[in-house]
Design an enzyme around this catalytic site. Structure first.
Site, PDB file in Angstrom:
ATOM      1  N   GLU A   1     -13.172  -0.161  -1.967  1.00  0.00           N
ATOM      2  CA  GLU A   1     -12.543  -1.376  -2.936  1.00  0.00           C
ATOM      3  C   GLU A   1     -14.158  -1.906  -3.647  1.00  0.00           C
ATOM      4  OE1 GLU A   1      -9.320  -2.904  -2.864  1.00  0.00           O
ATOM      5  OE2 GLU A   1      -8.873  -1.237  -1.610  1.00  0.00           O
TER       6      GLU A   1
ATOM      7  N   SER B   1       0.820  -1.318   0.085  1.00  0.00           N
ATOM      8  CA  SER B   1      -0.022   0.036  -0.021  1.00  0.00           C
ATOM      9  C   SER B   1       0.797   1.384   0.027  1.00  0.00           C
ATOM     10  CB  SER B   1      -0.971  -0.063   1.340  1.00  0.00           C
ATOM     11  OG  SER B   1      -1.345   1.149   1.501  1.00  0.00           O
TER      12      SER B   1
ATOM     13  N   GLU C   1     -10.828  -4.866   5.877  1.00  0.00           N
ATOM     14  CA  GLU C   1     -10.612  -6.276   5.942  1.00  0.00           C
ATOM     15  C   GLU C   1     -10.689  -6.482   7.672  1.00  0.00           C
ATOM     16  OE1 GLU C   1      -8.067  -8.959   4.061  1.00  0.00           O
ATOM     17  OE2 GLU C   1      -8.195  -7.692   2.257  1.00  0.00           O
TER      18      GLU C   1
END
Ligand SMILES: [Mg+2]
Length: 300
Positions: free
Chosen positions: A274, A13, A72
């Site tokens: 996302e 990232s 997540e």
């Protein structure tokens, strides 16, 4: 007994920014009295799986990555009965929610907030019964550009680039006819953008979701932008987005704890930045105070 901290990071990232900071970040945790286990995510959904499997062993879970990584970690934590407190070290290109939490671009500073900050309760969204979101579920113009832009391009261009792309494409953007039903009303129109959010900043814009966003009030801000009917309306939409002051009849703003959105055509959604699948029906619920995240917030 030592407090145990699980540190989950996405090394890819934000231009792999963490590589030069890892040693200092882990040192912050150790100095705060934690026994640290580090885990580098190996693939998408790995962070979520790791937490669902081992999360119960830890007092705290700190994650580093973009808002997708935070998603997540929160999704994994939601599966645990005793939920560890979450810390967040943003390293992505947009990091809307990091801004809402008062976190820093400097990763070591954010690591200090993760262990020495103040825990705040945060509502967690449930999307069609099988996904969670931390701060946004959205469709339409800006979201398309965001998830169609590959990670390496996002890193190079930063979020400004896809905002500019989004604004450029506004006049030609596809609109979807949708029925929106929420707690205190319903409406139907053709929309070029919509979001259900719990954040002061979304897609890099501040203020578009309205003022007085509260993270643990059990409510989401709904923001829907109707297809512009004239060049003047288009200008008022763009001005509202850029200034954060909504002054356009084409923008619907409301608060709700649940919402149902239906369309004939499948619509692509993004969840915390996302891709969240294509749907003709979306049902969103707010799980009030579901998690605690460490923040650095100025008292309001
Ligand atoms: Mg709220």
């Amino acid at each position: 007994m030592d407090k145990k901290l699980l540190f989950i990071y996405n090394a890819k990232s934000g231009k792999a920014k963490i590589r030069n900071k890892l040693v200092d970040i882990i040192d912050v945790f150790i100095k705060a009295g934690y026994r640290v286990e580090s885990y580098q995510t190996q693939c998408p959904m790995d962070a979520s799986a790791k937490i669902a499997k081992d999360g119960v062993d830890f007092d705290m879970i700190v994650c580093s990555g973009g808002d997708g990584t935070l998603n997540e970690v929160v999704s994994g934590t939601m599966k645990l009965e005793n939920k560890p407190i979450i810390g967040y070290i943003p390293s992505g290109s947009t990091n809307d929610f990091g801004k809402t939490l008062g976190l820093y671009k400097d990763m070591v500073k954010s690591a200090k907030v993760a262990v020495n900050g103040r825990p705040v309760s945060v509502d967690v969204g449930e999307f069609n019964g099988n996904k969670n979101f931390v701060y946004i579920a959205a469709f339409g113009v800006f979201t398309d550009v965001s998830y169609q832009t590959p990670q390496n391009m996002k890193n190079i261009l930063g979020h400004q680039a896809y905002i500019i792309e989004g604004i450029k494409s506004l006049p030609s953007i596809k609109a979807y006819r949708m029925k929106v039903e929420y707690e205190n009303g319903r409406f139907e129109d053709e929309f070029i953008y919509g979001m259900i959010s719990n954040s002061e900043s979304a897609g890099g814009f501040k203020g578009i979701s309205g003022k007085n966003v509260i993270l643990d009030d059990g409510l989401y801000e709904g923001t829907f932008i109707r297809k512009p009917r004239s060049p003047i309306e288009l200008t008022s939409i763009i001005n509202s987005i850029i200034s954060g002051n909504i002054k356009s009849d084409a923008i619907y703003n409301f608060k709700t704890s649940k919402i149902k959105i239906t369309s004939k055509e499948p619509v692509s959604w993004t969840i915390d930045g996302e891709f969240g699948g294509e749907h003709t029906e979306v049902n969103i619920l707010n799980h009030m105070n579901a998690i605690q995240i460490m923040a650095h917030l100025h008292k309001k």
